[in-house]
Every structure is written in C-alpha cells, then in structure tokens.
Scaffold this active site. Structure first.
Site, short mmCIF file in Angstrom:
data_model
loop_
_atom_site.label_atom_id
_atom_site.label_comp_id
_atom_site.label_asym_id
_atom_site.label_seq_id
_atom_site.Cartn_x
_atom_site.Cartn_y
_atom_site.Cartn_z
N SER A 146 6.60 26.95 -11.08
CA SER A 146 7.85 25.71 -11.07
C SER A 146 7.99 24.78 -11.65
O SER A 146 6.96 23.85 -11.72
CB SER A 146 9.02 25.91 -9.87
OG SER A 146 9.58 25.72 -10.02
N TYR A 159 9.12 24.75 -0.80
CA TYR A 159 8.66 25.82 -1.91
C TYR A 159 8.46 24.67 -2.72
O TYR A 159 7.01 25.21 -3.91
CB TYR A 159 10.17 25.81 -2.27
CG TYR A 159 10.41 26.90 -4.31
CD1 TYR A 159 9.73 27.82 -4.67
CD2 TYR A 159 10.56 25.72 -5.14
CE1 TYR A 159 9.77 28.39 -5.40
CE2 TYR A 159 10.32 26.67 -6.44
CZ TYR A 159 10.34 27.89 -5.92
OH TYR A 159 10.08 28.61 -7.50
#
Length: 268
Positions: A146, A159
């Site tokens: 990501s 995350y």
C-alpha cells in the site's frame, strides 16, 4: 528478463474471496486464461468464484480455504500449491486493516493484523523463494502492499506500519534473488473501492478510492512485466513522487486532519 506468460499457467491468489483479490482472479482467468489456486477464509465465496470462472473462462480452479494469520494454514496453502511443481506465479494479496484511534485497537486485533499482513506473508514468501529461486525455474511473486507504507497514515497506524514492512521486505528481497527468471514485485496502491473500504468511516474518503477493476488491471500488468515497485494511477504516482519533497511531519499532519474528520463523521 522476459515478461511472464500466464496462459494455461497456475497462479496462486490469496484474499480471493472479495475485493482486489477477487477481481484479479477474474481478470487472470477471463483475460489471461490462467489456471488459479484461490485462497481465503470464506469457503462459500471461493466456491462461487470457482464456479463462475470455470463456466465463463473455461480454466481450472483449485480452492484452498485458509486463514493466513495461522502459520499452519499458510504452510498448508503453499505446500498444496507447489506439490506438483506446476506453480508459475503467486500474488499474496490477503490483508486486513483497522481505521480508528490506535489506542482503541485491542491487542488481539493488532496481533491479527500483524499475523495476516506480515507474519503470514513472510512465511509464504520464504517457502516460495525456496521453490522459485533456483536455476531454470521461471515465475514471479507479487506482494500487495500500500501507499500507506510509504507515508505513515494516522488512524490506520497499525495497517500503515505493516505495509511499510512489506514494502521494505519485498524490495530488499528482490535484490537477493539469484535466479534471473524469477522476480518479486511490490504493488502499492492507494485506496481502492472494495469491501475493506466500505465502512462509514471511509465515507469522506470515497472520492479518493480507485475502482477495483482498474487497480486489478494495473496490478496484473505490474506482475507480468515484473515491475520492482509499482503504484497504480497516474495521480497516485505523481503524488508519491511529490510527497518525497515534503517534510514527513507535515504530510502526517495533513493526513491526520483528513482522516480524523472522516472518522468523527462516522461516529455521529
């Protein structure tokens, strides 16, 4: 190094029961005529996808139900995938997130994020390296990470940290490979419109989310062309370059305000 040729080859896709993983599986089967090993926790979703792709694309599909936060499941998945020696590529896409105040994230939930996003990925990657990184073995591995791993994202703190690990791990490991016919790609999208970002806390951020079909298309292209590190979306790529020239504290402060505003709205 030649591009990967997926026609009639076996490709493993994790996290295939929904979102980006499911859409990549569809495009791999329907467009690239690849045979698939699809893995996730939800057996019903995987069976539905298997039936759909076998009927529409005429390819072979194997289903493996596995919780990749559990090492035994991760080991079993890889063992089944490489047992006949025909695995040509793997896309490790399974991941989980938490959008909220980090102090409210329980330790159990944090461990679940860590085990799924990091420990399971490393465990499977290690086994796949032993399988692929040998003379004459053609193939590729893609780790789905990501942009949140490039620039820390407040309110997705855990995350973001796990994806920073995957970015560094995949890029560093790429440079340890000895087999010139094997590659490791790190695919680092921004937000994608999927089940993961469907919650109310993402409502103010939905305008930033990339359609999953576009993200999957760019992911497969990055995989087959053996990109080292790839960010999908022109504006995301421009933004990624531009942000390298800004102080990280400033970026974090701006992102914090945007994410907190969306979070507060969802709590009302």
């Amino acid at each position: 190094m030649n591009n990967l040729r997926l026609n009639d080859k076996w490709i493993l896709v994790t996290g295939a029961s929904s979102g980006l993983g499911q859409e990549m599986a569809r495009q791999l089967a329907n467009i690239h005529n690849a045979n698939l090993i699809i893995a996730a926790r939800r057996a019903d979703k995987l069976q539905q996808l298997k039936t759909e792709l076998e009927q529409q694309a005429g390819v072979k599909i194997k289903v493996v139900v596995a919780d990749l936060s559990i090492l035994e499941d991760a080991d079993r998945l890889i063992a089944e995938s490489i047992a006949d020696g025909n695995l040509y590529g793997a896309i490790l896409n399974a991941g989980v997130t938490y959008f909220g105040r980090h102090k409210q994230l329980s330790w159990d939930k944090f461990e679940g994020i860590l085990k799924t996003n990091v420990t399971g990925v490393v465990r499977m990657t290690n086994a796949l390296i032993n399988y692929f990184d040998q003379p004459g073995k053609e193939g590729g591995l893609m780790l789905v990470s990501s942009m949140a791993g490039f620039f820390p994202v407040p309110y997705q703190t855990a995350y973001s940290a796990t994806k920073a690990f995957i970015n560094a791990f995949g890029n560093a490991l790429h440079n340890e490979l000895t087999n010139p016919d094997f590659s490791i790609t790190v695919f680092a999208p921004g937000g994608i419109a999927t089940e993961m970002t469907h919650g109310a806390e993402f409502n103010d951020l939905k305008g930033w989310l990339m359609p999953v079909q576009q993200a999957a298309k760019e992911a497969i292209n990055a995989f087959t062309t053996r990109k080292y590190n790839y960010v999908p979306g022109l504006m995301n790529r421009i933004g990624n370059v531009f942000m390298n020239f800004l102080p990280k504290k400033f970026i974090g402060s701006r992102m914090s305000k945007v994410y907190l505003k969306s979070l507060i709205k969802s709590e009302k």
